[in-house]
Design a protein around this motif. Structure first.
Motif, PDB file in Angstrom:
ATOM      1  N   ASP A 277       7.966  10.216  25.334  1.00 42.72           N
ATOM      2  CA  ASP A 277       7.190  11.181  24.546  1.00 42.72           C
ATOM      3  C   ASP A 277       7.228  10.837  23.058  1.00 42.72           C
ATOM      4  OD1 ASP A 277       5.526  13.395  24.313  1.00 42.72           O
ATOM      5  OD2 ASP A 277       7.178  14.778  23.967  1.00 42.72           O
ATOM      6  N   LEU A 278       7.042   9.534  22.777  1.00 43.07           N
ATOM      7  CA  LEU A 278       7.054   9.097  21.387  1.00 43.07           C
ATOM      8  C   LEU A 278       5.695   9.270  20.702  1.00 43.07           C
ATOM      9  CD1 LEU A 278       9.343   5.946  21.687  1.00 43.07           C
ATOM     10  CD2 LEU A 278       9.876   8.110  20.574  1.00 43.07           C
ATOM     11  N   GLY A 279       4.649   9.422  21.522  1.00 47.15           N
ATOM     12  CA  GLY A 279       3.330   9.768  21.007  1.00 47.15           C
ATOM     13  C   GLY A 279       2.894   8.932  19.822  1.00 47.15           C
ATOM     14  N   PRO A 280       2.519   9.574  18.708  1.00 47.80           N
ATOM     15  CA  PRO A 280       1.965   8.846  17.570  1.00 47.80           C
ATOM     16  C   PRO A 280       3.004   8.034  16.798  1.00 47.80           C
ATOM     17  CG  PRO A 280       2.233  11.168  17.033  1.00 47.80           C
ATOM     18  CD  PRO A 280       2.531  11.030  18.492  1.00 47.80           C
TER      19      PRO A 280
ATOM     20  N   ALA B 178      15.957   3.591  20.854  1.00 45.92           N
ATOM     21  CA  ALA B 178      16.603   3.860  19.573  1.00 45.92           C
ATOM     22  C   ALA B 178      15.742   4.775  18.702  1.00 45.92           C
ATOM     23  CB  ALA B 178      16.888   2.547  18.850  1.00 45.92           C
ATOM     24  N   ILE B 179      14.426   4.543  18.705  1.00 45.31           N
ATOM     25  CA  ILE B 179      13.518   5.395  17.936  1.00 45.31           C
ATOM     26  C   ILE B 179      13.579   6.832  18.464  1.00 45.31           C
ATOM     27  CG2 ILE B 179      11.090   5.859  17.411  1.00 45.31           C
ATOM     28  CD1 ILE B 179      12.202   3.561  15.794  1.00 45.31           C
ATOM     29  N   LYS B 180      13.641   6.965  19.791  1.00 44.47           N
ATOM     30  CA  LYS B 180      13.744   8.298  20.387  1.00 44.47           C
ATOM     31  C   LYS B 180      15.046   8.971  19.962  1.00 44.47           C
ATOM     32  CE  LYS B 180      12.728  11.697  23.196  1.00 44.47           C
ATOM     33  NZ  LYS B 180      11.580  12.593  22.928  1.00 44.47           N
TER      34      LYS B 180
ATOM     35  N   ASP C  36      13.536  11.100  14.282  1.00 54.22           N
ATOM     36  CA  ASP C  36      13.055  11.283  12.912  1.00 54.22           C
ATOM     37  C   ASP C  36      11.536  11.145  12.928  1.00 54.22           C
ATOM     38  OD1 ASP C  36      12.348  11.140  10.239  1.00 54.22           O
ATOM     39  OD2 ASP C  36      14.107   9.970   9.659  1.00 54.22           O
ATOM     40  N   SER C  37      10.842  12.255  12.791  1.00 50.13           N
ATOM     41  CA  SER C  37       9.379  12.253  12.882  1.00 50.13           C
ATOM     42  C   SER C  37       8.723  11.537  11.710  1.00 50.13           C
ATOM     43  CB  SER C  37       8.858  13.694  12.956  1.00 50.13           C
ATOM     44  OG  SER C  37       9.233  14.418  11.790  1.00 50.13           O
ATOM     45  N   HIS C  38       9.523  11.205  10.683  1.00 54.21           N
ATOM     46  CA  HIS C  38       8.994  10.493   9.520  1.00 54.21           C
ATOM     47  C   HIS C  38       8.894   8.986   9.781  1.00 54.21           C
ATOM     48  CE1 HIS C  38       8.083   9.812   5.336  1.00 54.21           C
ATOM     49  NE2 HIS C  38       9.158   9.064   5.148  1.00 54.21           N
TER      50      HIS C  38
ATOM     51  N   TYR D  90       0.844  -1.187   0.000  1.00 51.77           N
ATOM     52  CA  TYR D  90       0.000   0.000   0.000  1.00 51.77           C
ATOM     53  C   TYR D  90       0.886   1.246   0.000  1.00 51.77           C
ATOM     54  CZ  TYR D  90      -3.950  -2.960   1.521  1.00 51.77           C
ATOM     55  OH  TYR D  90      -4.929  -3.909   1.619  1.00 51.77           O
ATOM     56  N   GLU D  91       0.452   2.273  -0.663  1.00 49.56           N
ATOM     57  CA  GLU D  91       1.152   3.546  -0.535  1.00 49.56           C
ATOM     58  C   GLU D  91       0.943   4.080   0.879  1.00 49.56           C
ATOM     59  OE1 GLU D  91       0.465   6.508  -3.443  1.00 49.56           O
ATOM     60  OE2 GLU D  91       0.682   5.139  -5.143  1.00 49.56           O
ATOM     61  N   HIS D  92       2.011   4.643   1.458  1.00 51.80           N
ATOM     62  CA  HIS D  92       1.889   5.172   2.814  1.00 51.80           C
ATOM     63  C   HIS D  92       2.846   6.345   2.986  1.00 51.80           C
ATOM     64  CE1 HIS D  92       4.678   1.720   2.760  1.00 51.80           C
ATOM     65  NE2 HIS D  92       5.436   2.434   3.584  1.00 51.80           N
ATOM     66  N   THR D  93       2.530   7.178   3.950  1.00 54.35           N
ATOM     67  CA  THR D  93       3.226   8.458   4.109  1.00 54.35           C
ATOM     68  C   THR D  93       4.561   8.316   4.827  1.00 54.35           C
ATOM     69  OG1 THR D  93       1.095   9.571   4.219  1.00 54.35           O
ATOM     70  CG2 THR D  93       3.010  10.796   5.025  1.00 54.35           C
ATOM     71  N   TYR D  94       4.587   7.468   5.865  1.00 61.56           N
ATOM     72  CA  TYR D  94       5.752   7.410   6.747  1.00 61.56           C
ATOM     73  C   TYR D  94       6.660   6.231   6.407  1.00 61.56           C
ATOM     74  CZ  TYR D  94       2.910  10.656   9.431  1.00 61.56           C
ATOM     75  OH  TYR D  94       2.143  11.732   9.820  1.00 61.56           O
ATOM     76  N   PHE D  95       7.848   6.216   7.025  1.00 58.86           N
ATOM     77  CA  PHE D  95       8.714   5.041   6.954  1.00 58.86           C
ATOM     78  C   PHE D  95       8.303   4.136   8.116  1.00 58.86           C
ATOM     79  CE2 PHE D  95      12.323   2.334   7.635  1.00 58.86           C
ATOM     80  CZ  PHE D  95      12.884   2.150   6.382  1.00 58.86           C
TER      81      PHE D  95
END
Length: 364
Positions: free
Chosen positions: A238-241, A207-209, A213-215, A182-187
């Protein structure tokens, strides 16, 4: 040869897939393999769905030793040549009756036996000792990595002549059978694993924190004793969405989710030969793993995937950054290259043939 595979029956992860895949291939090849679970649960359900000959002993809980007499009778009355156990509880039950059965007894070590009960205090130490005792007393021990072979010989003092290294396999699909992405916006990154400390999801969240990279979006597909702690850690960071906890997912649900993913990641402290990465590769996802098990057999060089240092957040961040910043066409080519490699080397058919070769040696 008449073969009985035995499991406690409550597995939901790689152990379940290992058993059901192996017995499904045996059925396709018209081998005389059957499954016995100590309790009703996910393993028996999945095996029945695959039309595998399945029996349930009916043990009344984890420590129902009163069922040992029924287990002994079931094995001897069934005239099995080999009884093959998977998991610590099945190993324990067989160790307690091994002198009363006529079948040859094999065990598969799916994970590090010193870590299986690491978080369970005194009882965990008792179960670890009992499981190690079982490994020493079985006629044959299959291990799914060379690292585990060395561990059970050097540390657990299992006779090296009993040890056979046989890598896990899965059923691979032709690329034409894999649904388009599917096409999607984020990585989008997916982590498929039980939410337990050994699986290292806390490392991945840190590691994500640190990647900052908000993408990037992370999906954790799994349930377990650490789920609430991981959700709290995600809030604390505070990783939120950026992070979604999907809970346990069926294979059908995962296949659909894979269509939105760009990378499959496993940040465990210990693994055997992770089926979840083979499954992700089958779905044409590039893979990233910590340096666990014999992962360098699965990812032989950087052209095939990403390997981070075990337990090292900075190393995980570096590998994530390289994946995220790689040209999408290069990432797709990497996934295709890796799938061809693992499909050639780690099919269930090859796995079954290797196991059967050992069975025949044992029953001569």
């Amino acid at each position: 040869m008449k073969i009985l595979h035995v499991n406690a029956g409550l597995e939901q992860g790689g152990g379940l897939s290992h058993i059901v895949n192996l017995l499904t291939e045996a059925k396709k090849e018209e081998k005389d393999f059957e499954l016995l679970t100590l309790e009703e649960g996910p393993v028996a359900k999945a095996a029945r769905a695959a039309n595998i000959a399945t029996h349930v002993l009916g043990a009344k809980g984890r420590y129902d030793l009163s069922s040992l007499k029924r287990l002994t009778a079931f094995i001897n009355d069934g005239h099995y040549d080999i009884v093959h156990t998977h998991g610590a509880r099945a190993n324990l039950f067989l160790s307690l009756i091994r002198r009363k059965i006529t079948a040859t007894w094999c065990i598969t070590v799916h994970s590090d036996p010193y870590l299986d009960f690491a978080d369970r205090g005194f009882l965990g130490k008792v179960f670890t000792k009992l499981n190690l005792h079982a490994l020493r007393n079985a006629n044959c021990v299959f291990v799914v990595t060379k690292r585990f072979a060395k561990l059970v010989v050097d540390k657990a003092h299992v006779d090296k002549d009993k040890i056979h290294v046989i890598y896990n396999g899965i059923f691979f699909h032709d690329n034409s059978e894999i649904p388009a992405k599917y096409e999607h916006t984020y990585f989008n990154i997916i982590n498929v694993a039980r939410t337990e400390k050994v699986k290292g999801q806390a490392l991945l969240l840190h590691a994500i924190k640190k990647l900052n990279d908000s993408h990037v979006r992370l999906y954790i597909a799994g349930s377990g004793s650490e789920l609430s702690n991981l959700m709290a850690l995600s809030r604390q960071l505070d990783l939120g969405p950026q992070v979604t906890f999907s809970g346990f997912m069926t294979q059908a649900q995962l296949k659909n989710l894979y269509r939105r993913m760009d990378l499959a990641v496993l940040t465990s402290y210990s693994e055997s030969f992770p089926l979840v990465l083979l499954e992700a590769s089958d779905n044409l996802l590039p893979i990233l793993s910590t340096d666990i098990g014999d992962i360098k057999v699965m990812i032989p060089n950087p052209e095939y995937g990403f390997i981070a240092k075990t337990g090292n957040v900075d190393s995980i961040v570096n590998e994530l950054r390289e994946a995220v910043n790689k040209d999408p066409k290069e990432l797709s080519a990497m996934a295709t290259r890796e799938k061809k490699y693992v499909a050639d080397h780690f099919s269930v058919k090859k796995q079954l043939a290797s196991i059967e070769k050992v069975y025949k040696q044992l029953t001569k």
